[in-house]
Design a protein around this motif. Structure first.
Motif, short mmCIF file in Angstrom:
data_model
loop_
_atom_site.label_atom_id
_atom_site.label_comp_id
_atom_site.label_asym_id
_atom_site.label_seq_id
_atom_site.Cartn_x
_atom_site.Cartn_y
_atom_site.Cartn_z
N ARG A 187 36.01 36.14 39.57
CA ARG A 187 35.56 37.47 39.15
C ARG A 187 36.74 38.35 38.78
NH1 ARG A 187 32.21 40.64 43.12
NH2 ARG A 187 32.18 42.01 41.32
N ARG A 209 34.25 38.41 48.70
CA ARG A 209 33.31 39.42 48.21
C ARG A 209 32.60 38.94 46.95
NH1 ARG A 209 35.38 44.25 50.30
NH2 ARG A 209 35.23 43.93 52.53
N VAL A 210 31.39 38.41 47.15
CA VAL A 210 30.56 38.04 46.02
C VAL A 210 29.16 38.62 46.27
CG1 VAL A 210 31.85 35.93 45.55
CG2 VAL A 210 29.85 35.82 47.04
N PHE A 211 28.37 38.67 45.21
CA PHE A 211 27.00 39.16 45.38
C PHE A 211 26.11 37.96 45.67
CE2 PHE A 211 29.18 42.38 42.91
CZ PHE A 211 28.85 43.52 43.63
N PRO A 212 25.63 37.82 46.90
CA PRO A 212 24.98 36.58 47.33
C PRO A 212 23.69 36.27 46.57
CG PRO A 212 24.81 38.29 49.05
CD PRO A 212 25.75 38.80 47.99
N ARG A 234 45.31 48.00 49.27
CA ARG A 234 44.26 48.97 48.93
C ARG A 234 44.84 50.25 48.32
NH1 ARG A 234 39.15 48.20 51.31
NH2 ARG A 234 38.93 50.46 51.54
P1 ADP Z 1 35.61 47.71 53.46
O1 ADP Z 1 35.03 46.56 54.22
O2 ADP Z 1 36.87 47.31 52.77
O3 ADP Z 1 35.75 48.96 54.26
P2 ADP Z 1 33.22 47.68 51.76
O4 ADP Z 1 32.72 46.52 52.50
O5 ADP Z 1 32.36 48.90 51.74
O6 ADP Z 1 34.66 48.13 52.25
O7 ADP Z 1 33.49 47.26 50.26
C1 ADP Z 1 34.70 47.51 49.57
C2 ADP Z 1 34.47 47.22 48.10
O8 ADP Z 1 33.99 45.88 47.90
C3 ADP Z 1 33.45 48.13 47.46
O9 ADP Z 1 33.91 48.49 46.17
C4 ADP Z 1 32.20 47.30 47.38
O10 ADP Z 1 31.41 47.65 46.26
C5 ADP Z 1 32.76 45.90 47.19
N1 ADP Z 1 31.84 44.93 47.77
C6 ADP Z 1 31.29 44.97 49.00
N2 ADP Z 1 30.49 43.94 49.21
C7 ADP Z 1 30.52 43.21 48.07
C8 ADP Z 1 29.91 42.03 47.64
N3 ADP Z 1 29.06 41.32 48.40
N4 ADP Z 1 30.21 41.56 46.40
C9 ADP Z 1 31.05 42.23 45.62
N5 ADP Z 1 31.66 43.37 45.95
C10 ADP Z 1 31.40 43.86 47.15
#
Ligand code: ADP
Ligand code: ADP
Length: 225
Positions: A147, A87-90, A46
């Motif tokens: 992605r 991390r995907v947009f569901p 990070r």
């Molecule tokens: P962390 O869990 O690492 O503290 P977050 O969950 O807030 O942080 O998200 C970290 C990064 O991942 C952010 O830039 C956020 O926009 C991105 N992010 C979170 N959820 C999703 C998602 N479902 N799909 C894509 N990107 C995501």
């Protein structure tokens, strides 16, 4: 050398997560960062991608000091980051997930990149117009990787790509990572499964409570666990 991290210190409030981590990645390598839960592996990734601001230390990418460069600019410079946890947009389709951001960031090569990602991940092509939430865990992990690849990173930071996947899918994901590397992408891989990571890495760093305690060629660390 594509990446040089020197004496990195990162804290979350009063918790010091990294106590002076130094590491290097050469162009073309797979380097793995291994160590127990809480050792500081994700924090290191990070910091490199600009999501955590270090207290001190330096991060250089292709000779440029990126320690204080904003995260979106670091992405544009060629560092991709696939964070832990698929991390995907569901609610978006597979194709929309791949389009998001990439269409704006890489308009010239967008269609070529999309075709390449679909070629590499036939399972994603088959599900192009399905919502991401309908994909299996392994397919969502591949979509998250896809992605990042849409932006054609020179250096790819992968955080626990095998987490929670069935053994067969773990093999498949690691096969894809090795293949990406053969085609020219440099990779910094965080893994809890050290044996698996060492089997595809060139070199490794072992982290323990925010410090590098061991480093060397993966083959040597494999024989001295
Ligand atoms: P962390 O869990 O690492 O503290 P977050 O969950 O807030 O942080 O998200 C970290 C990064 O991942 C952010 O830039 C956020 O926009 C991105 N992010 C979170 N959820 C999703 C998602 N479902 N799909 C894509 N990107 C995501
Ligand atoms: P690893 O990836 O090796 O499991 P992390 O980098 O996630 O380790 O964590 C390193 C240390 O920093 C741990 O002590 C962890 O509890 C702490 N830490 C990580 N993220 C946060 C956060 N968002 N807030 C506070 N402490 C954190």
């Amino acid at each position: 050398m594509i990446l040089q991290v020197q004496d990195l210190q990162v804290a979350y409030g009063n918790i010091q997560a990294l106590h002076g981590v130094s590491l290097e990645v050469n162009e073309g390598e797979i380097v793995t960062l291994i160590g127990a839960n809480g050792a500081g592996k994700s924090t290191t990734l990070r910091a490199i991608s600009g999501l955590n601001r270090p207290k001190s230390g330096t991060i250089r990418f292709q000779g440029t000091d990126i320690t204080r460069v904003p995260a979106h600019q670091i992405v544009a410079m060629g560092i991709g980051h696939v964070p832990e946890g698929r991390r995907v947009f569901p609610d978006l389709t597979v194709r929309e997930n791949l389009e998001l951001g990439a269409y704006i960031a890489r308009p010239d090569t967008f269609h070529k990149n999309l075709a390449e990602v679909f070629e590499r991940f036939p399972r994603l092509k088959e599900r192009e117009f399905q919502k991401a939430s309908t994909l299996s865990g392994g397919e969502q992990q591949m979509l998250a990787l896809g992605r990042a690849l849409m932006l054609q990173p020179k250096l790819l930071l992968l955080d626990e790509p095998s987490m929670g996947l069935a053994p067969r899918l773990v093999q498949e994901i690691f096969g894809i990572i090795a293949e990406l590397n053969k085609r020219g992408t440099t990779i910094l891989l965080v893994e809890q499964n050290a044996a698996m990571a060492l089997s595809i890495a060139h070199r490794a760093y072992v982290l323990e409570t925010g410090r590098v305690v061991l480093s060397g060629p993966a083959a040597e660390l494999q024989s001295h666990p």
